[in-house]
Design a protein around this motif. Structure first.
Motif, mmCIF file in Angstrom:
data_model
loop_
_atom_site.group_PDB
_atom_site.id
_atom_site.type_symbol
_atom_site.label_atom_id
_atom_site.label_comp_id
_atom_site.label_asym_id
_atom_site.label_seq_id
_atom_site.Cartn_x
_atom_site.Cartn_y
_atom_site.Cartn_z
ATOM 1 N N ASN A 128 0.838 -1.206 0.000
ATOM 2 C CA ASN A 128 0.000 0.000 0.000
ATOM 3 C C ASN A 128 0.868 1.249 0.000
ATOM 4 O O ASN A 128 1.716 1.418 0.874
ATOM 5 C CB ASN A 128 -0.915 0.034 1.223
ATOM 6 N N PRO A 129 0.645 2.127 -0.967
ATOM 7 C CA PRO A 129 1.430 3.363 -0.993
ATOM 8 C C PRO A 129 0.883 4.397 -0.009
ATOM 9 O O PRO A 129 -0.290 4.375 0.334
ATOM 10 C CB PRO A 129 1.262 3.852 -2.424
ATOM 11 N N SER A 130 1.748 5.256 0.427
ATOM 12 C CA SER A 130 1.342 6.354 1.294
ATOM 13 C C SER A 130 2.294 7.516 1.060
ATOM 14 O O SER A 130 3.455 7.325 0.748
ATOM 15 C CB SER A 130 1.383 5.920 2.759
ATOM 16 N N ASN A 131 1.778 8.714 1.192
ATOM 17 C CA ASN A 131 2.622 9.903 1.092
ATOM 18 C C ASN A 131 2.873 10.406 2.508
ATOM 19 O O ASN A 131 1.972 10.936 3.147
ATOM 20 C CB ASN A 131 1.938 10.995 0.275
ATOM 21 N N PHE A 132 4.069 10.231 2.966
ATOM 22 C CA PHE A 132 4.428 10.696 4.294
ATOM 23 C C PHE A 132 4.844 12.150 4.194
ATOM 24 O O PHE A 132 5.343 12.601 3.170
ATOM 25 C CB PHE A 132 5.551 9.828 4.858
ATOM 26 N N VAL A 133 4.621 12.878 5.257
ATOM 27 C CA VAL A 133 4.868 14.317 5.206
ATOM 28 C C VAL A 133 5.719 14.730 6.402
ATOM 29 O O VAL A 133 5.572 14.215 7.501
ATOM 30 C CB VAL A 133 3.530 15.094 5.144
ATOM 31 N N TYR A 134 6.607 15.675 6.156
ATOM 32 C CA TYR A 134 7.495 16.204 7.180
ATOM 33 C C TYR A 134 6.735 17.242 8.007
ATOM 34 O O TYR A 134 5.954 18.032 7.466
ATOM 35 C CB TYR A 134 8.719 16.816 6.493
ATOM 36 N N VAL A 135 6.951 17.257 9.289
ATOM 37 C CA VAL A 135 6.188 18.141 10.185
ATOM 38 C C VAL A 135 6.350 19.613 9.810
ATOM 39 O O VAL A 135 5.391 20.389 9.911
ATOM 40 C CB VAL A 135 6.566 17.891 11.666
ATOM 41 N N ASP A 136 7.512 20.025 9.335
ATOM 42 C CA ASP A 136 7.700 21.422 8.921
ATOM 43 C C ASP A 136 6.798 21.784 7.741
ATOM 44 O O ASP A 136 6.336 22.919 7.629
ATOM 45 C CB ASP A 136 9.158 21.693 8.551
ATOM 46 N N ASP A 137 6.546 20.812 6.866
ATOM 47 C CA ASP A 137 5.659 21.058 5.736
ATOM 48 C C ASP A 137 4.217 21.250 6.201
ATOM 49 O O ASP A 137 3.481 22.076 5.654
ATOM 50 C CB ASP A 137 5.733 19.913 4.725
ATOM 51 N N VAL A 138 3.819 20.505 7.221
ATOM 52 C CA VAL A 138 2.478 20.676 7.789
ATOM 53 C C VAL A 138 2.357 22.062 8.428
ATOM 54 O O VAL A 138 1.366 22.764 8.216
ATOM 55 C CB VAL A 138 2.159 19.575 8.825
ATOM 56 N N CYS A 139 3.369 22.450 9.165
ATOM 57 C CA CYS A 139 3.358 23.775 9.802
ATOM 58 C C CYS A 139 3.279 24.887 8.762
ATOM 59 O O CYS A 139 2.538 25.858 8.930
ATOM 60 C CB CYS A 139 4.607 23.956 10.658
ATOM 61 N N ARG A 140 4.012 24.734 7.671
ATOM 62 C CA ARG A 140 3.993 25.738 6.598
ATOM 63 C C ARG A 140 2.604 25.814 5.955
ATOM 64 O O ARG A 140 2.095 26.906 5.686
ATOM 65 C CB ARG A 140 5.061 25.407 5.550
ATOM 66 N N ALA A 141 1.981 24.677 5.736
ATOM 67 C CA ALA A 141 0.635 24.659 5.153
ATOM 68 C C ALA A 141 -0.372 25.346 6.075
ATOM 69 O O ALA A 141 -1.247 26.090 5.612
ATOM 70 C CB ALA A 141 0.208 23.223 4.870
ATOM 71 N N ILE A 142 -0.244 25.123 7.369
ATOM 72 C CA ILE A 142 -1.134 25.778 8.337
ATOM 73 C C ILE A 142 -0.906 27.290 8.316
ATOM 74 O O ILE A 142 -1.857 28.074 8.294
ATOM 75 C CB ILE A 142 -0.914 25.205 9.753
ATOM 76 N N GLU A 143 0.353 27.690 8.290
ATOM 77 C CA GLU A 143 0.689 29.116 8.256
ATOM 78 C C GLU A 143 0.097 29.789 7.015
ATOM 79 O O GLU A 143 -0.522 30.856 7.107
ATOM 80 C CB GLU A 143 2.205 29.290 8.263
#
Length: 70
Positions: A22-37
């Motif tokens: 099963n494929p999954s796209n893992f994401v770096y926490v800094d990228d999540v923070c940037r998206a929220i910002e």
């Protein structure tokens, strides 16, 4: 989080066969923070849903296999 918890305890993870590829796209926490910002600063983002993905698609087998080698 659960994956890291296992490895901190020194436990190996075994995946069921159907789940390995099963494929999954893992994401770096800094990228999540940037998206929220970015969304906080954009009025059009209010009350909208977003999917945040990493650049690479990995299978669970590849991810867990890498951790199991540590």
């Amino acid at each position: 989080y659960i994956v890291i918890k296992f490895f901190r305890r020194g436990q190996k993870i075994t995946l069921i066969e159907d789940f390995k590829s099963n494929p999954s796209n893992f994401v770096y926490v800094d990228d999540v923070c940037r998206a929220i910002e970015i969304s906080i600063l954009n009025d059009q983002a209010y009350n909208q849903d977003f999917n945040i993905n990493g650049e690479k698609e990995l299978t669970w087998e590849k991810l867990i296999g890498g951790f199991n080698k540590i």
